[in-house]
Design a protein around this motif. Structure first.
Motif, short mmCIF file in Angstrom:
data_model
loop_
_atom_site.label_atom_id
_atom_site.label_comp_id
_atom_site.label_asym_id
_atom_site.label_seq_id
_atom_site.Cartn_x
_atom_site.Cartn_y
_atom_site.Cartn_z
N SER A 44 -9.78 49.67 30.06
CA SER A 44 -9.18 50.37 28.95
C SER A 44 -10.13 51.52 28.65
O SER A 44 -11.35 51.33 28.63
N TYR A 46 -11.34 54.49 25.95
CA TYR A 46 -11.25 55.02 24.59
C TYR A 46 -11.95 56.38 24.59
O TYR A 46 -13.13 56.47 24.94
N HIS A 97 -4.95 50.56 29.47
CA HIS A 97 -4.78 51.18 28.15
C HIS A 97 -5.61 52.44 28.07
O HIS A 97 -6.74 52.49 28.57
N HIS A 99 -6.68 55.25 24.94
CA HIS A 99 -6.57 55.47 23.50
C HIS A 99 -7.45 56.65 23.10
O HIS A 99 -8.64 56.66 23.39
N LEU A 129 -0.49 51.46 33.73
CA LEU A 129 -0.79 51.78 32.34
C LEU A 129 0.27 51.19 31.41
O LEU A 129 1.47 51.45 31.59
N ILE A 130 -0.17 50.39 30.45
CA ILE A 130 0.76 49.75 29.51
C ILE A 130 0.96 50.65 28.30
O ILE A 130 2.06 50.74 27.76
N GLU A 131 -0.09 51.32 27.89
CA GLU A 131 0.02 52.13 26.67
C GLU A 131 -0.95 53.31 26.73
O GLU A 131 -2.06 53.19 27.24
N HIS A 132 -0.49 54.46 26.22
CA HIS A 132 -1.34 55.65 26.11
C HIS A 132 -1.16 56.15 24.68
O HIS A 132 -0.14 56.72 24.33
N ARG A 156 2.37 56.13 22.38
CA ARG A 156 2.27 55.64 20.99
C ARG A 156 1.42 56.60 20.16
O ARG A 156 0.38 57.06 20.64
N THR A 304 -4.84 44.64 18.61
CA THR A 304 -4.32 45.24 19.83
C THR A 304 -3.75 44.17 20.76
O THR A 304 -4.13 43.00 20.67
N ASP A 306 -4.25 44.82 23.86
CA ASP A 306 -5.09 45.18 25.01
C ASP A 306 -5.96 43.99 25.43
O ASP A 306 -6.78 43.51 24.67
#
Ligand code: SF4
Length: 446
Positions: A44, A46, A97, A99, A129-132, A156, A304, A306
């Motif tokens: 993930s 950040y 992920h 973020h 990738l599940i979420e950006h 998101r 999360t 994540d």
């Protein structure tokens, strides 16, 4: 209850918590930790962007005001170089992920965001990738920015709202009428970014129960999938911008408890499920589904879904969480940029975790996420078998909270009551082996 609400305890977005990081973890430690991650580890990322157009009076983040392009160009270049440095030592490539936090990360603008995401794409595999996600200031979110965010693949967006009442907005130096937030949400949805989060705050100067109820109702009318509700932490000795806030206008502990409850009640009336300490989600949202399944996690971004094997922090002040421990980059932007320009990681502190830390972190995470933990059912990380440790002192330490109706202790199972939900940080604190040395460095419990 009021005395308990005034106790200083961590927010437990990590354990051990950041005040216990030391210079024992440096750039070479971090490089060794990264190199030891197996090739099949999930990652993930950040990315922290410590710039905003202007500084809000209540802000507690690591950020600086700028309206010039030079610092943003230089910062994006440092981020890109840091991505290259990380990729050079890591074997793992699978991103799950992404973020962007800050500050106001969108201040980078379309071209710098695109360049940074291209650098990530050049080194990492984004196919899983599940979420950006990205944190946004609604005052700076228009159709052009929303289109750029869609172009870099954002799925998101979290909008900082805090409070809609004009007198509170005036007191915190952040004027953004409801229509501004509504238009930002529309622009994002029109661009195809449909997962919307809204951040709210209680305990702000001049704020009343009626204000938080109105704000929660207006926020719910925008139908975000998730909301977060944070208590304002007044720490003017740590954040100079907060010195301008009139201390006499701050709600006291009883008013803060009432505001937190009123806001939660209003959101529940609009169909939101309470998640852990301070989040809310529609029942069909992944966060609510994960909580229901006991798979919710907590990291530096809060609650999360994540579950990556490692969280890599990029940018000034960013914190990485690896199996071996935590590592934090230099908070000052110049120091961060200097280290990266010299081809070194910008790690200045952190902490290596031991077996006791890992076990206590698991207890604290389950309490913060599930509001319950069974001390006889903690898995051994190596074998997966349940472990049972005495924790007699910790259980005895919970007795005052049980008497106050905050927890129920059934044998060795600890359950936070509905009434006790706002106090869950106190329950988690009973398992914090580091806390007694450092209580004054944390914010109040509610
Ligand atoms: S926009 Fe957010 S990060 Fe920037 S100063 Fe305001 S509160 Fe802080």
């Amino acid at each position: 209850m009021i005395a308990l609400a005034e106790r200083n305890v961590p927010r437990y977005t990590s354990y051990p918590t950041a005040p216990h990081f030391t210079a024992a973890v440096d750039a070479s430690t971090y490089a060794a930790w990264l190199a030891a991650l197996p090739a099949d580890a999930t990652l993930s990322l950040y990315l922290h962007v410590p710039y905003c157009v202007e500084i809000c009076l209540y802000c507690g983040c690591h950020t600086k005001a700028t309206r010039r392009s030079e610092p943003l160009d230089a910062y994006a270049a440092s981020l890109i170089d840091e991505i290259g440095l990380v990729a050079a030592v890591l074997k793992a490539r699978r991103l799950v992920h992404l973020h962007w936090g800050g500050g106001t990360p969108s201040i980078l603008g379309r071209d710098r965001l695109l360049r940074t995401v291209s650098a990530i794409a050049a080194h990492f595999d984004r196919s899983g990738l599940i979420e950006h996600a990205i944190e946004l200031d609604p005052r700076c979110t228009d159709a052009a920015l929303a289109a750029a965010l869609a172009e870099i693949g954002i799925t998101r967006a979290s909008l900082g709202v805090q409070e809609f009442s004009p007198h509170v907005q005036q007191a915190i130096g952040r004027i953004q009428p409801f229509e501004v937030v509504r238009d930002a949400v529309r622009a994002l949805r029109d661009a195809g970014i449909t997962h919307i989060n809204i951040d709210l705050m209680y305990g702000l100067p001049g704020q009343t129960v009626a204000d938080v109820e109105t704000t929660a109702r207006l926020a719910a009318a925008l139908e975000p999938a998730r909301l977060a509700l944070f208590g304002y932490a007044h720490v003017p000795w740590f954040k100079a911008n907060q010195k301008v806030i009139d201390t006499d206008a701050l709600p006291g502990p009883a008013a803060r408890i009432e505001q937190a409850r009123a806001s939660a009640r209003t959101l529940a009336q609009h169909g939101y499920v309470a998640i852990g300490l301070d989040h809310f989600a529609l029942p069909g949202d992944d966060l609510a589904i994960s909580q229901h399944a006991g798979r919710l996690h907590r990291n530096f971004q809060g609650y999360t879904t994540d579950s990556a094997d490692a969280l890599i922090g990029l940018g000034a002040s960013a914190i990485g969480q690896l199996p071996q421990g935590f590592a934090q980059n230099a908070v000052d932007i110049a120091g961060y940029a200097r280290a990266i320009a010299q081809g070194s990681f910008a790690t200045v502190k952190g902490i290596a975790v031991n077996a006791d830390d890992v076990l206590r972190a698991a207890i604290i995470e389950r309490l913060m996420c599930d509001l319950a933990v069974d001390l006889d059912q903690l898995p051994n990380r190596r074998t997966g078998a349940p472990v049972a440790l005495p924790f007699a002192q910790e259980l005895a330490g919970l007795e005052p909270l049980a008497s106050a109706g905050i927890v129920e202790i059934e044998g060795r199972r600890i359950v936070v009551t509905a009434e006790g939900r706002p106090f869950v940080r106190l329950v988690a604190a009973a398992f914090d082996a580091y806390l007694p040395q450092n209580r004054s460095r944390h914010s109040i419990a509610v």
